[in-house]
Scaffold this motif. Structure first.
Motif, PDB file in Angstrom:
ATOM      1  N   VAL A  45      23.187-111.043  -2.276  1.00  0.00           N
ATOM      2  CA  VAL A  45      22.302-111.070  -1.120  1.00  0.00           C
ATOM      3  C   VAL A  45      21.856-109.645  -0.860  1.00  0.00           C
ATOM      4  O   VAL A  45      22.674-108.751  -0.670  1.00  0.00           O
ATOM      5  N   LYS A  46      20.544-109.419  -0.826  1.00  0.00           N
ATOM      6  CA  LYS A  46      20.033-108.064  -0.589  1.00  0.00           C
ATOM      7  C   LYS A  46      20.052-107.721   0.890  1.00  0.00           C
ATOM      8  O   LYS A  46      20.634-106.743   1.308  1.00  0.00           O
ATOM      9  N   ASP A  47      19.370-108.509   1.703  1.00  0.00           N
ATOM     10  CA  ASP A  47      19.288-108.278   3.137  1.00  0.00           C
ATOM     11  C   ASP A  47      19.675-109.559   3.861  1.00  0.00           C
ATOM     12  O   ASP A  47      18.896-110.506   3.925  1.00  0.00           O
ATOM     13  N   ALA A  48      20.865-109.573   4.420  1.00  0.00           N
ATOM     14  CA  ALA A  48      21.330-110.770   5.117  1.00  0.00           C
ATOM     15  C   ALA A  48      20.570-110.986   6.416  1.00  0.00           C
ATOM     16  O   ALA A  48      20.502-112.100   6.916  1.00  0.00           O
ATOM     17  N   THR A  49      19.960-109.925   6.952  1.00  0.00           N
ATOM     18  CA  THR A  49      19.228-110.082   8.205  1.00  0.00           C
ATOM     19  C   THR A  49      17.925-110.831   8.008  1.00  0.00           C
ATOM     20  O   THR A  49      17.378-111.366   8.966  1.00  0.00           O
ATOM     21  N   LYS A  50      17.426-110.887   6.794  1.00  0.00           N
ATOM     22  CA  LYS A  50      16.165-111.568   6.517  1.00  0.00           C
ATOM     23  C   LYS A  50      16.369-113.005   6.067  1.00  0.00           C
ATOM     24  O   LYS A  50      15.465-113.628   5.552  1.00  0.00           O
ATOM     25  N   GLN A  51      17.568-113.503   6.227  1.00  0.00           N
ATOM     26  CA  GLN A  51      17.861-114.861   5.811  1.00  0.00           C
ATOM     27  C   GLN A  51      17.128-115.851   6.717  1.00  0.00           C
ATOM     28  O   GLN A  51      17.121-115.698   7.930  1.00  0.00           O
ATOM     29  N   ARG A  52      16.525-116.856   6.110  1.00  0.00           N
ATOM     30  CA  ARG A  52      15.776-117.851   6.882  1.00  0.00           C
ATOM     31  C   ARG A  52      16.523-119.169   6.881  1.00  0.00           C
ATOM     32  O   ARG A  52      17.236-119.497   5.956  1.00  0.00           O
ATOM     33  N   THR A  53      16.298-119.929   7.909  1.00  0.00           N
ATOM     34  CA  THR A  53      16.813-121.290   7.947  1.00  0.00           C
ATOM     35  C   THR A  53      15.630-122.232   7.979  1.00  0.00           C
ATOM     36  O   THR A  53      14.592-121.947   8.586  1.00  0.00           O
ATOM     37  N   VAL A  54      15.767-123.326   7.328  1.00  0.00           N
ATOM     38  CA  VAL A  54      14.677-124.301   7.263  1.00  0.00           C
ATOM     39  C   VAL A  54      14.929-125.349   8.347  1.00  0.00           C
ATOM     40  O   VAL A  54      15.986-125.977   8.400  1.00  0.00           O
ATOM     41  N   THR A  55      13.968-125.510   9.216  1.00  0.00           N
ATOM     42  CA  THR A  55      14.083-126.518  10.263  1.00  0.00           C
ATOM     43  C   THR A  55      13.322-127.763   9.831  1.00  0.00           C
ATOM     44  O   THR A  55      12.336-127.702   9.133  1.00  0.00           O
ATOM     45  N   ARG A  56      13.830-128.865  10.284  1.00  0.00           N
ATOM     46  CA  ARG A  56      13.162-130.118   9.936  1.00  0.00           C
ATOM     47  C   ARG A  56      12.032-130.388  10.892  1.00  0.00           C
ATOM     48  O   ARG A  56      12.160-130.207  12.102  1.00  0.00           O
ATOM     49  N   MET A  57      10.928-130.798  10.329  1.00  0.00           N
ATOM     50  CA  MET A  57       9.770-131.149  11.153  1.00  0.00           C
ATOM     51  C   MET A  57       9.925-132.608  11.581  1.00  0.00           C
ATOM     52  O   MET A  57      10.204-133.461  10.766  1.00  0.00           O
ATOM     53  N   LYS A  58       9.707-132.893  12.890  1.00  0.00           N
ATOM     54  CA  LYS A  58       9.859-134.276  13.381  1.00  0.00           C
ATOM     55  C   LYS A  58       8.519-134.895  13.657  1.00  0.00           C
ATOM     56  O   LYS A  58       7.548-134.366  13.920  1.00  0.00           O
ATOM     57  N   PRO A 112      18.790 -96.911  -6.176  1.00  0.00           N
ATOM     58  CA  PRO A 112      19.492 -97.372  -7.378  1.00  0.00           C
ATOM     59  C   PRO A 112      19.117 -96.500  -8.578  1.00  0.00           C
ATOM     60  O   PRO A 112      18.093 -95.821  -8.580  1.00  0.00           O
ATOM     61  N   LEU A 113      19.967 -96.529  -9.592  1.00  0.00           N
ATOM     62  CA  LEU A 113      19.685 -95.776 -10.808  1.00  0.00           C
ATOM     63  C   LEU A 113      18.483 -96.374 -11.521  1.00  0.00           C
ATOM     64  O   LEU A 113      18.211 -97.574 -11.393  1.00  0.00           O
ATOM     65  N   PRO A 114      17.753 -95.569 -12.290  1.00  0.00           N
ATOM     66  CA  PRO A 114      16.615 -96.120 -13.031  1.00  0.00           C
ATOM     67  C   PRO A 114      17.079 -97.184 -14.027  1.00  0.00           C
ATOM     68  O   PRO A 114      18.235 -97.175 -14.452  1.00  0.00           O
ATOM     69  N   PRO A 115      16.197 -98.118 -14.395  1.00  0.00           N
ATOM     70  CA  PRO A 115      16.598 -99.198 -15.307  1.00  0.00           C
ATOM     71  C   PRO A 115      17.103 -98.644 -16.635  1.00  0.00           C
ATOM     72  O   PRO A 115      16.593 -97.647 -17.144  1.00  0.00           O
ATOM     73  N   ASN A 116      18.097 -99.315 -17.168  1.00  0.00           N
ATOM     74  CA  ASN A 116      18.753 -98.873 -18.388  1.00  0.00           C
ATOM     75  C   ASN A 116      18.936-100.103 -19.281  1.00  0.00           C
ATOM     76  O   ASN A 116      19.606-101.055 -18.885  1.00  0.00           O
ATOM     77  N   ASN A 117      18.357-100.091 -20.491  1.00  0.00           N
ATOM     78  CA  ASN A 117      18.433-101.255 -21.378  1.00  0.00           C
ATOM     79  C   ASN A 117      19.856-101.545 -21.822  1.00  0.00           C
ATOM     80  O   ASN A 117      20.247-102.707 -21.956  1.00  0.00           O
ATOM     81  N   ALA A 118      20.665-100.499 -22.055  1.00  0.00           N
ATOM     82  CA  ALA A 118      22.049-100.713 -22.479  1.00  0.00           C
ATOM     83  C   ALA A 118      22.841-101.398 -21.363  1.00  0.00           C
ATOM     84  O   ALA A 118      23.610-102.330 -21.613  1.00  0.00           O
ATOM     85  N   ARG A 119      22.639-100.966 -20.123  1.00  0.00           N
ATOM     86  CA  ARG A 119      23.345-101.573 -19.004  1.00  0.00           C
ATOM     87  C   ARG A 119      22.857-103.005 -18.773  1.00  0.00           C
ATOM     88  O   ARG A 119      23.632-103.904 -18.449  1.00  0.00           O
ATOM     89  N   ARG A 120      21.554-103.231 -18.927  1.00  0.00           N
ATOM     90  CA  ARG A 120      20.990-104.577 -18.780  1.00  0.00           C
ATOM     91  C   ARG A 120      21.603-105.530 -19.799  1.00  0.00           C
ATOM     92  O   ARG A 120      21.948-106.670 -19.480  1.00  0.00           O
ATOM     93  N   LEU A 121      21.802-105.056 -21.022  1.00  0.00           N
ATOM     94  CA  LEU A 121      22.394-105.873 -22.077  1.00  0.00           C
ATOM     95  C   LEU A 121      23.849-106.205 -21.760  1.00  0.00           C
ATOM     96  O   LEU A 121      24.276-107.359 -21.892  1.00  0.00           O
ATOM     97  N   ILE A 122      24.604-105.218 -21.297  1.00  0.00           N
ATOM     98  CA  ILE A 122      26.009-105.445 -20.944  1.00  0.00           C
ATOM     99  C   ILE A 122      26.116-106.409 -19.764  1.00  0.00           C
ATOM    100  O   ILE A 122      26.941-107.319 -19.764  1.00  0.00           O
ATOM    101  N   THR A 170      29.750-108.678 -12.279  1.00  0.00           N
ATOM    102  CA  THR A 170      28.754-107.629 -12.526  1.00  0.00           C
ATOM    103  C   THR A 170      28.529-106.874 -11.218  1.00  0.00           C
ATOM    104  O   THR A 170      29.027-107.263 -10.170  1.00  0.00           O
ATOM    105  N   ASP A 171      27.762-105.786 -11.289  1.00  0.00           N
ATOM    106  CA  ASP A 171      27.480-104.990 -10.102  1.00  0.00           C
ATOM    107  C   ASP A 171      26.259-105.488  -9.332  1.00  0.00           C
ATOM    108  O   ASP A 171      25.794-104.833  -8.411  1.00  0.00           O
ATOM    109  N   GLU A 172      25.746-106.641  -9.709  1.00  0.00           N
ATOM    110  CA  GLU A 172      24.541-107.180  -9.092  1.00  0.00           C
ATOM    111  C   GLU A 172      24.845-107.700  -7.686  1.00  0.00           C
ATOM    112  O   GLU A 172      25.849-108.370  -7.465  1.00  0.00           O
ATOM    113  N   LYS A 173      23.954-107.381  -6.743  1.00  0.00           N
ATOM    114  CA  LYS A 173      24.111-107.867  -5.375  1.00  0.00           C
ATOM    115  C   LYS A 173      23.567-109.289  -5.289  1.00  0.00           C
ATOM    116  O   LYS A 173      22.473-109.566  -5.757  1.00  0.00           O
TER     117      LYS A 173
END
Length: 152
Positions: free
Chosen positions: A139-152, A113-123, A134-137
């Motif tokens: 979900v970064k990595d969909a493969t690292k998605q976790r599911t929460v299982t219920r404990m019985k 990614p491009l280096p941080p830019n205050n003008a772009r951050r403000l916009i 906006t151009d913000e993602k």
């Protein structure tokens, strides 16, 4: 749309005049708060006949929100300040710097990614507040998605 982004775009940012008065014991902590908020210190010194230091600075309005509790917390309440609109200042950074990059520069960056830019951050903050895209993602990595299982 990309043709309009060619060239050197700049944004103007509202600047506030901030004058802070505090004791010497908390001076470093006050400077730390001002430094985090991109304040430009213009003048500093000791008030004549007192043990109070004063700091005159310009502070971007976008970074001025909630500065009062931050200053009071850092200085344990031993701070007095006055804030007022000062002027408009043109940003030195290009908020759309990716449009002005050459093919060689784009190849050098690769997937980074491009280096941080205050003008772009403000916009991006304004666009997000208004509900625009906006151009913000999301979900970064969909493969690292976790599911929460219920404990019985």
């Amino acid at each position: 749309c990309a043709l309009f982004r060619r060239g050197f775009a700049r944004i103007c940012e509202a600047m506030l005049s901030l004058e802070v008065q505090c004791e010497q014991a908390v001076l470093g902590k006050v400077y730390a708060v001002l430094g985090r908020r991109r304040a430009k210190v213009l003048d500093e010194g000791l008030r004549d006949g007192t043990s109070q230091f004063y700091i005159k600075s310009h502070l971007p309005m976008s970074d001025s929100f909630c500065i009062a509790p931050d200053l009071r917390e850092a200085a344990s309440g031993h701070v007095a300040f006055h804030c007022a609109f000062s002027h408009w200042e043109q940003s030195e950074e290009d908020p759309f710097q990716e449009a002005t990059l050459t093919a060689e520069e784009l190849e050098e960056l690769g997937d980074q990614p491009l280096p941080p830019n205050n003008a772009r951050r403000l916009i991006d903050a304004i666009r997000k507040r208004k509900g625009l895209a906006t151009d913000e993602k999301v979900v970064k990595d969909a493969t690292k998605q976790r599911t929460v299982t219920r404990m019985k």
